[in-house]
Enzyme design. Structure first.
Site, PDB file in Angstrom:
ATOM      1  N   ASP A   1      -3.205  13.644  -2.468  1.00 19.29           N
ATOM      2  CA  ASP A   1      -2.979  12.374  -3.171  1.00 19.29           C
ATOM      3  C   ASP A   1      -3.216  12.586  -4.668  1.00 19.29           C
ATOM      4  O   ASP A   1      -4.281  13.092  -5.085  1.00 19.29           O
ATOM      5  CB  ASP A   1      -3.927  11.297  -2.642  1.00 19.29           C
ATOM      6  CG  ASP A   1      -3.640   9.937  -3.255  1.00 19.29           C
ATOM      7  OD1 ASP A   1      -2.779   9.226  -2.715  1.00 19.29           O
ATOM      8  OD2 ASP A   1      -4.276   9.613  -4.290  1.00 19.29           O
ATOM      9  N   ILE A   2      -2.193  12.228  -5.473  1.00 20.35           N
ATOM     10  CA  ILE A   2      -2.320  12.398  -6.931  1.00 20.35           C
ATOM     11  C   ILE A   2      -3.398  11.444  -7.452  1.00 20.35           C
ATOM     12  O   ILE A   2      -3.402  10.254  -7.144  1.00 20.35           O
ATOM     13  CB  ILE A   2      -0.981  12.128  -7.633  1.00 20.35           C
ATOM     14  CG1 ILE A   2       0.084  13.123  -7.145  1.00 20.35           C
ATOM     15  CG2 ILE A   2      -1.127  12.204  -9.145  1.00 20.35           C
ATOM     16  CD1 ILE A   2       1.470  12.875  -7.676  1.00 20.35           C
TER      17      ILE A   2
ATOM     18  N   GLU B   1       2.130   8.105  -3.654  1.00 17.39           N
ATOM     19  CA  GLU B   1       1.846   9.359  -4.347  1.00 17.39           C
ATOM     20  C   GLU B   1       1.176  10.379  -3.436  1.00 17.39           C
ATOM     21  O   GLU B   1       0.524  11.307  -3.903  1.00 17.39           O
ATOM     22  CB  GLU B   1       0.962   9.095  -5.580  1.00 17.39           C
ATOM     23  CG  GLU B   1      -0.377   8.454  -5.303  1.00 17.39           C
ATOM     24  CD  GLU B   1      -0.333   6.935  -5.324  1.00 17.39           C
ATOM     25  OE1 GLU B   1      -1.405   6.342  -5.518  1.00 17.39           O
ATOM     26  OE2 GLU B   1       0.769   6.344  -5.171  1.00 17.39           O
TER      27      GLU B   1
END
Length: 453
Positions: free
Chosen positions: A323-324, A366
């Protein structure tokens, strides 16, 4: 005349005179008949009992009333003239046809063979035999009618018709043949019929034609015809083998199927295009439109396949969720286009870092998801750390502005056949949550304690 031939004729006549019953028995097996005689001054003198078999009339009644039984037909004029011969005028044998009505008032065709019996070189009486040719006459009429109808239909048929002889030379063509092949009747008659076939198809057609003729089988084939003006059309050729007095003949048809072939090609092209479209749609349903990576649906199928393989082989595999970090801040600082740009770039970096056996997808928002086959938790952790470090050290250039990105990683190893996939995915998601809470830009893989032994 040679002596041997004279002796043979004498022997044959002697045999017939000595055994007339054998001759008539054989003859009767071929045609029903009756015998008759008449003198030179009256019509009939005697008639054999077999007249009742042929016409159904009693012999005595027939002798007295034969004029009543003559049918009103032009062929009977010869018979009427013959019974009015002047004495001494019948010197030669003659045969002709006539028609009588039988007892059921049905016409019976007879062929009459008459020969004078001479005494001192002059006719004394006339002997004759009448053959019942009714069945043959009906068949001949049907044949003539069938030939007439065939010719009429052939002349008006839109399908080309041609006939070949034993040498495969054309003996007959109809007008439609001229239209289809572009060759006139005069140009076609006497020529080998396959001269009009496209050179690329001739060998195959000739082979099928020859095999069909050898085995007495019909052929049904499609090929191309080259017209004298250079144009080409597709045709269907069908043949049928017949036999007549001259031997084997072949009747065949040639049908213009150019439009049918064109329609088939269009249909094949349409099917090809539809299959390509189906393939594209299938790819689209399994692909994330922004990053071009597989989507969750695609990975779910691979997860199920890998879980089944683990249950067979007991070789574990690892799940990794990425996950960004602080993605919202990127959108807020640079705009949503920048956010999409970063998603694409990060997805490309992650894909290029995979092994060939690994699978990656965009999991949503994301988040990205990795399936690492035949990988235990320790090796999965090492892989994740390399990715995390590589991503953190990369500067992405967005419209001349360097953008730094970090991500958090959560891992779970599928190593227990008693658990379902959802529990392992939730475990990886929980580890990701712990990585976020621990300050982000880190990897968390929770080791499970072994159960009681």
């Amino acid at each position: 005349m040679k002596r041997d031939m004279v002796n043979q004729i004498i022997q044959e006549k002697t045999f017939l005179l000595e055994h007339p019953e054998l001759f008539f028995k054989l003859f009767d097996g071929l045609f029903p008949f009756f015998l008759y005689t008449r003198d030179l001054e009256g019509p009939l003198v005697s008639v054999s009992q077999k007249v009742s078999d042929v016409l159904g009339h009693d012999p005595e009644d027939f002798l007295q009333r034969w004029p009543d039984y003559i049918a009103n037909h032009p062929v009977n004029e010869t018979f009427k003239q013959r019974i009015q011969l002047k004495p001494g005028s019948a010197h030669k044998a003659i045969n002709y046809k006539t028609i009588f009505s039988n007892k059921q008032h049905e016409p019976v065709w007879l062929e009459m063979f008459e020969s004078p019996q001479l005494q001192n070189g002059k006719p004394a009486k006339i002997i004759g035999i009448a053959l019942d040719l009714t069945k043959r006459s009906i068949l001949e009429n049907q044949l003539r009618l069938g030939e007439k109808r065939f010719r009429e239909m052939s002349q008006t048929s839109p399908i080309g018709i041609f006939q070949t002889d034993t040498d495969n030379l054309i003996a007959y063509v109809n007008p439609a043949w001229e239209v289809i092949t572009g060759r006139t009747i005069s140009e076609s008659l006497g020529e080998v019929w396959w001269e009009c076939i496209h050179p690329g198809d001739q060998e195959d057609v000739i082979r099928k034609w020859g095999r069909g003729n050898d085995k007495g089988q019909e052929i049904d084939t499609e090929c191309r015809v080259i017209r004298p003006n250079g144009t080409m059309i597709w045709v269907k050729i069908r043949s049928q083998i017949l036999f007549d007095d001259t031997g084997k003949i072949t009747i065949a048809t040639v049908e213009n199927i150019d439009q049918q072939v064109a329609d088939r090609e269009k249909q094949k092209q349409l099917i090809h295009e539809l299959l390509q479209l189906k393939e594209k749609l299938e790819v689209a349903t399994r692909t994330d439109p922004l990053t071009g990576l597989p989507n969750r649906r695609d990975l779910n199928d691979k997860l199920a396949h890998e879980k089944a393989r683990f249950e067979r082989t007991q070789r574990p595999f690892t799940l990794l969720i990425v996950d960004i970090d602080k993605f919202k801040s990127i959108n807020d600082q640079y705009g949503h286009d920048a956010g999409d740009y970063i998603l694409v770039q990060v997805g490309e970096l992650l894909r290029n870092s995979c092994r060939r056996m690994d699978h990656i997808c965009r999991w949503g928002g994301e988040e990205f998801f990795f399936l690492l086959p035949e990988t235990n938790l320790e090796n999965g952790y090492v892989f994740a750390e390399k990715l995390r470090t590589k991503l953190a050290s990369t500067k992405f250039d967005y419209k001349g502005q360097p953008v730094s990105v970090t991500a958090s990683f959560g891992l779970s190893c599928v190593d227990d056949a008693s658990r379902d996939l959802e529990s392992f995915i939730k475990e990886a998601d929980d580890c990701l949550y712990d990585a976020k809470n621990a300050g982000r830009n880190r990897t968390v893989a929770r080791k499970r304690k072994p159960g009681p032994q």
